[in-house]
Design a protein around this motif. Structure first.
Motif, PDB file in Angstrom:
ATOM      1  N   PRO A 152       0.805  -1.229   0.000  1.00 26.73           N
ATOM      2  CA  PRO A 152       0.000   0.000   0.000  1.00 26.73           C
ATOM      3  C   PRO A 152       0.833   1.273   0.000  1.00 26.73           C
ATOM      4  CG  PRO A 152      -0.172  -1.171   2.105  1.00 26.73           C
ATOM      5  CD  PRO A 152       0.482  -2.100   1.153  1.00 26.73           C
ATOM      6  N   TRP A 153       2.040   1.203   0.565  1.00 20.27           N
ATOM      7  CA  TRP A 153       2.842   2.425   0.668  1.00 20.27           C
ATOM      8  C   TRP A 153       3.424   2.900  -0.663  1.00 20.27           C
ATOM      9  CZ3 TRP A 153       3.900  -2.013   3.602  1.00 20.27           C
ATOM     10  CH2 TRP A 153       4.931  -2.830   3.135  1.00 20.27           C
ATOM     11  N   VAL A 154       3.300   2.113  -1.736  1.00 19.53           N
ATOM     12  CA  VAL A 154       3.807   2.598  -3.027  1.00 19.53           C
ATOM     13  C   VAL A 154       2.969   3.758  -3.549  1.00 19.53           C
ATOM     14  CG1 VAL A 154       4.759   0.335  -3.625  1.00 19.53           C
ATOM     15  CG2 VAL A 154       2.503   0.986  -4.477  1.00 19.53           C
ATOM     16  N   LEU A 155       1.782   3.949  -2.990  1.00 20.26           N
ATOM     17  CA  LEU A 155       0.939   5.073  -3.394  1.00 20.26           C
ATOM     18  C   LEU A 155       0.910   6.167  -2.332  1.00 20.26           C
ATOM     19  CD1 LEU A 155      -2.124   3.265  -5.026  1.00 20.26           C
ATOM     20  CD2 LEU A 155      -0.051   4.141  -6.109  1.00 20.26           C
ATOM     21  N   TYR A 156       1.847   6.119  -1.404  1.00 18.80           N
ATOM     22  CA  TYR A 156       1.928   7.108  -0.327  1.00 18.80           C
ATOM     23  C   TYR A 156       3.035   8.100  -0.660  1.00 18.80           C
ATOM     24  CZ  TYR A 156       2.474   8.839   4.534  1.00 18.80           C
ATOM     25  OH  TYR A 156       2.553   9.611   5.663  1.00 18.80           O
ATOM     26  N   THR A 283      -2.773   9.389   5.063  1.00 21.76           N
ATOM     27  CA  THR A 283      -4.190   9.773   5.071  1.00 21.76           C
ATOM     28  C   THR A 283      -4.773   9.985   3.674  1.00 21.76           C
ATOM     29  OG1 THR A 283      -3.589  12.106   5.314  1.00 21.76           O
ATOM     30  CG2 THR A 283      -4.016  10.850   7.344  1.00 21.76           C
ATOM     31  N   GLU A 284      -3.913  10.065   2.648  1.00 26.30           N
ATOM     32  CA  GLU A 284      -4.432  10.226   1.293  1.00 26.30           C
ATOM     33  C   GLU A 284      -3.421   9.721   0.277  1.00 26.30           C
ATOM     34  OE1 GLU A 284      -5.151  14.333   0.594  1.00 26.30           O
ATOM     35  OE2 GLU A 284      -3.072  14.942   0.852  1.00 26.30           O
ATOM     36  N   LEU A 285      -3.916   9.354  -0.881  1.00 24.71           N
ATOM     37  CA  LEU A 285      -3.050   8.855  -1.945  1.00 24.71           C
ATOM     38  C   LEU A 285      -2.227   9.992  -2.534  1.00 24.71           C
ATOM     39  CD1 LEU A 285      -5.492   6.501  -3.909  1.00 24.71           C
ATOM     40  CD2 LEU A 285      -4.072   5.974  -1.926  1.00 24.71           C
ATOM     41  N   GLY A 286      -1.019   9.643  -2.970  1.00 18.98           N
ATOM     42  CA  GLY A 286      -0.170  10.631  -3.623  1.00 18.98           C
ATOM     43  C   GLY A 286      -0.468  10.681  -5.116  1.00 18.98           C
ATOM     44  N   GLU A 287      -0.767  11.862  -5.635  1.00 16.75           N
ATOM     45  CA  GLU A 287      -1.085  11.981  -7.058  1.00 16.75           C
ATOM     46  C   GLU A 287       0.090  11.568  -7.930  1.00 16.75           C
ATOM     47  OE1 GLU A 287      -2.587  15.771  -8.125  1.00 16.75           O
ATOM     48  OE2 GLU A 287      -4.196  15.766  -6.615  1.00 16.75           O
ATOM     49  N   GLY A 331      -5.578   6.694   4.049  1.00 21.04           N
ATOM     50  CA  GLY A 331      -4.896   6.467   2.779  1.00 21.04           C
ATOM     51  C   GLY A 331      -4.737   4.987   2.491  1.00 21.04           C
ATOM     52  N   PHE A 332      -4.471   4.215   3.540  1.00 20.42           N
ATOM     53  CA  PHE A 332      -4.324   2.767   3.377  1.00 20.42           C
ATOM     54  C   PHE A 332      -5.600   2.159   2.812  1.00 20.42           C
ATOM     55  CE2 PHE A 332      -5.403  -1.312   5.426  1.00 20.42           C
ATOM     56  CZ  PHE A 332      -4.486  -2.139   4.785  1.00 20.42           C
ATOM     57  N   PHE A 333      -6.743   2.580   3.326  1.00 23.29           N
ATOM     58  CA  PHE A 333      -8.010   2.002   2.881  1.00 23.29           C
ATOM     59  C   PHE A 333      -8.432   2.513   1.504  1.00 23.29           C
ATOM     60  CE2 PHE A 333      -8.097   1.467   7.499  1.00 23.29           C
ATOM     61  CZ  PHE A 333      -8.368   0.112   7.574  1.00 23.29           C
ATOM     62  N   GLN A 334      -7.824   3.600   1.039  1.00 21.05           N
ATOM     63  CA  GLN A 334      -8.108   4.079  -0.310  1.00 21.05           C
ATOM     64  C   GLN A 334      -7.332   3.297  -1.376  1.00 21.05           C
ATOM     65  OE1 GLN A 334      -7.341   8.343  -0.471  1.00 21.05           O
ATOM     66  NE2 GLN A 334      -8.175   8.593   1.586  1.00 21.05           N
TER      67      GLN A 334
END
Length: 369
Positions: A152-156, A283-287, A331-334
């Protein structure tokens, strides 16, 4: 009586003859420096060209189809680099795996093919994933299938999502030279490095190292015994965690024999902080990270590689803890919803889930077996 001066043509002929003799003698000596350069490049006791000696020993054994002892002491990222570098172009695995330790349980049997190698590394961040595949492309050893266990952290989009062991220089090279994103990367000057090959002192050191290690136990440049050897006996009865010949990891028998109470205790300890999961403050995905995700998959497709996405489940206690603190880790749940939508929109195969209790055929008690 005065001696007649030689004609210009005769003098030129003599000079050419002398020059030819000199060149011939030099040619006789030429094999010596060529041998010195080739020998230093091959032995390379300081790891200037072939990588450090210990990871080279691991890779040599893996390429011979052997399991290797003492996984815990390995420099996994060097092993990935050297594996892709030394892999026979005629024997490139059909499928490869990338990701963190969460992918290291994917074996040939799980991948359902004997032609498989796992390039996963402990603590992998997005840079590790992309550069592992990039190394395959650079070496022209491209798999047809890439199994990406997406953490999940690849989108953080935070420094917290990065691992200090990742090769940031190689990642910057990939972004700039492949994806066209300017990172300020400049190719390092290799001139001084290559001068070492012509250094008689380096040749002498390589000779000493070569003959010392022909006699028995392999040692590194400092004379320390290299701890990586072929696994002897039943791999499932080893006292140490081992690297399997397909790149997967088999944990030691003691770890695999933990009781349900011990497993739950480990999960509780891990849930006290999610720093090890690169998710503090997520808390949110990184664009930018979402765009990079898409760009990477599209790039792999241009190289003839089909990407398969894999979501591996978290332990039920860890997942429940995240649920109880959903605002802190929204962010994890997104992530899973975003990846599922991406897979549907692009036709990218997707298997698994982070939620351990929604997978078909899996019960909570299975996490304690």
């Amino acid at each position: 009586m005065k001696r007649k001066k030689d004609s210009f043509g005769l003098r030129l002929a003599r000079r050419l003859l002398l020059g030819t003799k000199i060149l011939f003698k030099l040619a006789l000596l030429l094999p010596i420096p060529i041998f010195m350069v080739a020998f230093s490049y091959k032995v390379d006791r300081s790891g200037l060209f072939q990588g450090d000696l210990a990871p080279r020993q691991v890779v040599d054994l893996l390429l011979e189809g052997k399991d290797v002892t003492n996984f815990e002491q390995m420099d996994e990222r060097q092993i990935v680099r050297l594996y892709t570098q030394n892999l026979d172009p005629d024997n490139v695995p059909l499928a490869m795996g990338v990701g963190s330790s969460r992918v290291l349980q994917v074996t040939r049997e799980v991948a359902d093919t004997d032609s498989f190698f796992n390039l996963g590394v402990t603590g992998a961040d997005v840079r590790d994933v992309m550069t592992s595949y990039y190394l395959c492309v650079k070496e022209e050893k491209i798999p047809q299938v890439l199994i990406w266990s997406v953490d999940p952290w690849v989108l953080y989009g935070s420094e917290a999502a990065l691992d200090s062991r990742a090769d940031s220089e190689l990642y910057n090279e990939f972004l700039q030279q492949v994806l066209g994103i300017d990172t300020g990367y400049e190719e390092p000057d290799q001139v001084e490095l290559w001068k070492a090959l012509a250094d008689p002192a380096y040749f002498q050191g390589n000779m000493e190292y070569y003959f010392r290690n022909r006699q028995g136990t392999l040692t590194d440049d400092n004379g320390q015994v290299i701890p990586f050897t072929e696994v002897q006996g039943d791999p499932y009865q080893q006292s140490a965690t081992i690297k399997r010949s397909d790149g997967s990891v088999l944990y030691d028998v003691n770890f695999r024999s933990h009781t349900s109470d011990q497993i739950l205790s480990d999960a509780i300890a891990q849930s006290e902080t999610f720093n090890s999961l690169h998710m503090e403050g997520f808390t949110e995905l990184g664009e930018t990270e979402c765009r990079a995700f898409d760009a990477f998959i599209r790039y792999a497709e241009t190289q003839g590689t089909r990407v398969i996405l894999l979501l591996t489940p978290f332990h039920p206690f860890l997942y429940d803890t995240l649920l109880s603190r959903a605002e802190e880790y929204s962010g994890f749940f997104q992530v899973e919803d975003w990846i599922r939508q991406y897979a549907e929109d692009t036709g990218t195969p997707l298997y698994g889930s982070y939620d351990p209790l929604i997978l078909d055929g899996i019960k909570e008690s299975d996490f304690y077996d």
